[in-house]
Design an enzyme around this catalytic site. Structure first.
Site, short mmCIF file in Angstrom:
data_model
loop_
_atom_site.label_atom_id
_atom_site.label_comp_id
_atom_site.label_asym_id
_atom_site.label_seq_id
_atom_site.Cartn_x
_atom_site.Cartn_y
_atom_site.Cartn_z
N SER A 22 -9.54 -0.29 7.21
CA SER A 22 -9.01 -0.17 5.85
C SER A 22 -8.28 -1.40 5.32
O SER A 22 -7.89 -1.42 4.16
CB SER A 22 -8.08 1.04 5.76
OG SER A 22 -8.81 2.23 5.89
N SER A 60 -9.55 2.14 3.01
CA SER A 60 -8.76 2.90 2.06
C SER A 60 -7.81 2.06 1.21
O SER A 60 -7.29 2.53 0.20
CB SER A 60 -7.94 3.96 2.81
OG SER A 60 -7.02 3.34 3.70
N LYS A 106 0.84 -1.20 0.00
CA LYS A 106 0.00 0.00 0.00
C LYS A 106 0.88 1.25 0.00
O LYS A 106 1.87 1.31 0.73
CB LYS A 106 -0.92 -0.02 1.23
CG LYS A 106 -1.95 1.11 1.29
CD LYS A 106 -2.83 0.94 2.54
CE LYS A 106 -3.87 2.04 2.65
NZ LYS A 106 -4.71 1.90 3.86
#
Length: 491
Positions: free
Chosen positions: A179, A155, A80
């Site tokens: 997330s 997210s 990420k």
């Protein structure tokens, strides 16, 4: 050689260790898969082709030299874009850091390299990890491989989509309010949030420092446990890191795969018994609970009365911390700079840079947090929210006296179409209704696929006491042993 992109990380590692494939071959296969499908999925913000192949060649060289390697050596991983990697673009999904190449590795990336994994690149995300759909990325949304017109969660939607699209067998996410787990649920993958402090935040671009937790994403529970083992543990660079070893999550996952939960008490949270959740989600959840019962688990209903206040408390605490953390992005020290023309003052450069660099959701949360921390409102808002956090922690403590783990749906609804919730922030925030309490408490949680609703994945969430991460892996692996893994349609 079989299609390695469809294999689990465990299978890939065994293939490489057995000499049936090289790390370079495995890496190239995944790079080819990314090249074939990511123009439609948009899971990646940056693919590090040269760096990945160089890392893979290094693994092959060490193996040829007879060096002892870790259990994930040669296995590709997607990271990420909230974690720094030396020399690799790190944007956090924001224009304000466009083009920034950090001069250092985050602890998570450093441990991934030490484990011999091969970093494929950086995945898309909601800007500064603020969102539940990956629609708030400054670089465009990511599609859900189950239906590219729908969101992959947020997210960390890029990491979960990369897994579901078979672009990577492993991924790293971060979980501030859900997330990792919520994207895992809506993409039919596994997402685990470790105990807060069980994985290092050093090099993770901060959103909410008392909540942010990096963790593993995978397609199976065992793969997630192996990745958790590789990245977890104490780090002196992180002042909130717990000075204790990682619980034996891998052994727990292997034990759970045997399908025996005799004597395990599962706490069914009555406050999450279906209010606000889609009927199809609750039907899949109830079927999964029945399956767990057949494995010998005992179902115990527990009440956590203050969970209903978790959402408003979170949306005071997290924005407050974000308003403080994001003050460093001022157009002076690094990243975007607007108005630096000798005409505008320093204050004007800061204002112009932030206006151009931050997106609407980040601005919204900065304003919420600044207001909650302002003179005359601190005690009424931020102070009260922290008191609610204490009450939620007490709810967890009491519940774990009755049950070994708590279970609930991961998210109230399946993946929704793009644009259907962006006009109403509250409806978007509801995506994290069931995941936020765990972050406020600081304990571990995992989302494991438990079925389908309207042809889209549903996740079951397992929450455990702090530093009892192994419990959630045992139960998750047991559920997986009867439900199996989910296979998305061909792209």
């Amino acid at each position: 050689m079989a299609d390695v992109t469809r294999m689990t990380a465990t299978e890939i590692a065994a293939l490489i260790a057995g000499g049936e494939a090289s790390a370079v071959e495995v890496t190239q296969a995944h790079l080819d898969r990314i090249a074939a499908v990511d123009d439609r999925v948009h899971a990646f913000l940056h693919v590090d082709v040269d760096g990945a192949l160089e890392a893979a060649r290094a693994v092959d060289a060490k193996r040829a030299a007879g060096e002892e390697l870790g259990p994930l050596a040669g296995v590709p991983v997607a990271v990420k874009d909230v974690l720094t990697a030396k020399g690799v673009p790190t944007t956090v999904g924001s224009k304000i850091l466009q083009g920034w190449r950090p001069p250092y590795d985050s602890t998570i990336v450093r441990r991934l390299r030490a484990a011999g994994t091969v970093m494929l690149g950086k995945t898309n995300m909601d800007e500064f990890a603020m969102g539940s759909s990956t629609e708030y990325s400054a670089y465009g949304p990511t599609g859900n491989p189950w239906d590219l017109s729908r969101i992959p969660g947020g997210s960390g939607g890029g990491s979960s989509a990369a897994l579901a699209a078979y672009e990577a067998p492993l991924a790293i996410g971060s979980d501030t309010g859900g997330s990792i787990r919520q994207p895992g649920a809506v993409t039919g993958t596994v997402g685990a949030k470790p105990t807060y402090g069980g994985t290092s935040r050093y090099g993770l671009v901060a959103f909410s420092s008392s909540l942010d937790t990096p963790g593993p994403c995978a397609r199976t529970v065992l793969d997630a446990a192996l990745l958790h083992e590789a990245i977890g543990g104490h780090d002196w660079r992180d002042s909130t890191s717990i000075p204790a070893p990682v619980p034996d999550v891998v052994a727990a996952a292997r034990a759970g795969a045997g399908g025996d939960l005799t004597g395990v008490r599962l706490g069914l949270v009555t406050e999450f018994s279906g209010e606000g959740a889609e009927p199809g989600v609750m039907a899949a959840f109830r079927d999964a609970v029945d399956a767990l019962t057949k494995l010998g688990a005992e179902i115990v209903e527990v009440s956590c009365p203050h969970f209903q206040y978790a959402l408003p408390a979170y949306y005071l605490i997290a924005p407050s911390e974000c308003s403080s953390n994001l003050a460093r992005f001022d157009g002076v020290r690094f990243g975007l700079r607007v108005g630096d023309d000798g005409v505008h003052s320093l204050e004007e450069v800061m204002s112009l840079t932030r206006d151009a660099g931050f997106g609407p959701e980040v601005k919204r949360r900065i304003m919420l947090g600044t207001y909650a921390l302002s003179s005359g409102y601190y005690d009424a808002y931020y102070g009260q929210a922290q008191k609610v956090r204490t009450l939620i922690t007490r709810d967890f403590t009491a519940a774990f006296e009755q049950a070994d783990v708590l279970i609930s749906p991961t998210t109230p609804f399946v993946a929704f179409p793009f644009g259907s919730r962006t006009s109403d922030p509250y409806q978007m925030y509801l995506a994290d209704l069931f995941t936020i309490p765990t972050n406020l408490y600081g304990g571990p949680g995992i989302s494991v696929p438990c079925g389908l609703s309207e042809g889209l994945p549903v996740g079951l969430q397992i929450m455990a006491p702090t530093m009892a991460d192994d419990r959630m892996y045992r139960v998750g692996a047991a559920l997986e042993s009867v439900i199996g893994t989910l296979t998305p349609p061909e792209l």
